[in-house]
Enzyme design. Structure first.
Site, PDB file in Angstrom:
ATOM      1  CE  LYS A 195      45.673  42.003  33.094  1.00 29.81           C
ATOM      2  NZ  LYS A 195      45.810  43.440  32.821  1.00 29.81           N
TER       3      LYS A 195
HETATM    4  N1  PMP Z   1      44.039  40.960  39.184  1.00 27.78           N
HETATM    5  C1  PMP Z   1      44.911  40.177  38.570  1.00 27.78           C
HETATM    6  C2  PMP Z   1      45.102  38.787  39.064  1.00 27.78           C
HETATM    7  C3  PMP Z   1      45.665  40.654  37.490  1.00 27.78           C
HETATM    8  O1  PMP Z   1      46.554  39.850  36.875  1.00 27.78           O
HETATM    9  C4  PMP Z   1      45.475  41.987  37.078  1.00 27.78           C
HETATM   10  C5  PMP Z   1      46.285  42.515  35.939  1.00 27.78           C
HETATM   11  N2  PMP Z   1      47.556  43.047  36.248  1.00 27.78           N
HETATM   12  C6  PMP Z   1      44.550  42.794  37.759  1.00 27.78           C
HETATM   13  C7  PMP Z   1      43.840  42.236  38.798  1.00 27.78           C
HETATM   14  C8  PMP Z   1      44.319  44.238  37.423  1.00 27.78           C
HETATM   15  O2  PMP Z   1      43.745  44.447  36.163  1.00 27.78           O
HETATM   16  P1  PMP Z   1      44.236  45.666  35.296  1.00 27.78           P
HETATM   17  O3  PMP Z   1      45.657  45.390  34.863  1.00 27.78           O
HETATM   18  O4  PMP Z   1      43.292  45.717  34.139  1.00 27.78           O
HETATM   19  O5  PMP Z   1      44.181  46.895  36.136  1.00 27.78           O
END
Ligand code: PMP
Length: 344
Positions: free
Chosen positions: A48
């Site tokens: 992130k």
């Molecule tokens: N794993 C974790 C620990 C996350 O915080 C997130 C984000 N919500 C994701 C996977 C998935 O990534 P994305 O939001 O880019 O699909």
């Protein structure tokens, strides 16, 4: 002239360019070659950081943000932490509206990074003025020079991964990647990487990981929102009870659903087998790989890249707590590894 100092100009310079590491023991029973992109090497310990830096820098380029402006979002998770980190370094205020379900540890962590945290009641509906969505929207409309990140509905979320994570993987594999396995939450990670990779080679297969209790897989297959698919589950950051526009469903070949218990055991196994202390969704992605292998998805010369989104330290009171695992009933399930007997 003094000697040059070999230093980064600030912590944000360390975002991206995360390592790709071969998986060895955990994949021994599987067919193919497996490589993990370890996103906990980002300074905020998750993928992130990339979207936080990218979205904020895009707003700066467009002149929306000026010193002292405010960044607003509705999450107590990784995105909140990354936004707080980027805001502190760049001199912005960061306001996070979070649900009262968020653990005190998480709220303290965000405050430690300088964020102003509004804790909003979890039991109200999304359109209630007290909900964290509505509080964030209101603060955004009342605050001059503010941006609302809105990661589930922000196209820049996809673009951040299209511009950084995708090219990194293509270069790290010298274009020899055959499969991508990635969790789908907002969908920014998987769609951004997929879009870039498929532009280079349209034969690359993109496999999304979804949770039981989430609508994404069914929506991908039918184009319909099926309310029966929605029920509570434990994995955080994976799957959703709404359809995010930050997911480009066309770039994804298929979804696999994984369970809370098996994903938790797989995260623990990554630590025991590979020495990789990663988060719950990394376990979910590894679990999806096991399921895909059983279905014959991979061959001997497949080069599979899996994304490990964050670090294990964020899950000490969950996946890495034996007490929590026990309370969830995860040691009762078939083939569960009970701690005293763990011999991975
Ligand atoms: N794993 C974790 C620990 C996350 O915080 C997130 C984000 N919500 C994701 C996977 C998935 O990534 P994305 O939001 O880019 O699909």
């Amino acid at each position: 002239m003094g000697k040059q100092i070999d230093a980064y100009s600030n912590i944000l310079d360390l975002i991206g360019n995360t390592p790709l590491v071969k998986l060895n023991k955990i994949t021994a029973p599987l067919t193919g070659n497996f490589y993990a992109k370890i996103e906990s090497f980002n300074p905020g310990h998750s993928s992130k950081d990339r979207i936080a830096a990218y979205i904020i820098e895009e707003a700066e380029r467009k002149g929306i943000l000026k010193p002292g402006s405010t960044i607003i979002e509705t999450t107590s998770g990784n995105t909140g932490f990354s936004l707080a980190m980027v805001s502190i370094v760049k001199g912005y205020k960061c306001i996070l509206a979070v649900s009262s379900k968020s653990s005190p540890d998480k709220i303290d962590m965000l405050r430690a990074m300088g964020a102003r945290v509004y804790v909003c009641p979890a039991h109200v509906s999304a359109d209630d003025p007290r909900s964290y969505y509505e509080v964030a929207k209101r603060l955004h409309s009342e605050t001059n020079n503010s941006i609302y990140i809105n990661q589930y509905f922000n196209a820049l979320n996809i673009e951040a991964h299209y511009k950084t994570t995708g090219p990194e993987i293509w270069n790290q594999t010298n274009g020899n990647i055959t499969h991508l396995v990635a969790c789908s939450g907002t969908g920014g990670t998987i769609s951004g990487i997929a879009r870039y990779l498929k532009e280079q080679n349209s034969n690359i297969k993109v496999l999304g990981v979804d949770a039981y209790g989430s609508v994404l897989k069914k929506f991908h297959e039918t184009g319909e929102f099926d309310h029966n698919e929605v029920y509570p589950y434990r994995i955080e950051g994976l799957g959703k009870n709404l359809i995010p526009t930050a997911t480009d469903f066309e770039t994804i070949d298929r979804y696999v659903k994984v369970s809370d218990g098996e994903s938790a055991h797989m995260a623990r196994k990554l630590a025991h087998k590979e020495g990789m202390f990663v988060g719950y969704t990394s376990g979910a992605a590894m679990q999806a790989i096991y399921q895909l292998d059983t279905e014959g998805e991979f061959s001997e010369d497949s080069n599979i890249v899996v994304i490990f989104p964050d670090h294990g330290s964020r899950y000490m009171s969950k996946v890495y707590s034996n007490e929590w695992m026990e309370n969830q009933g995860f040691f009762d399930t078939k083939n569960a590894e009970v701690p005293e007997e763990i011999e991975y």
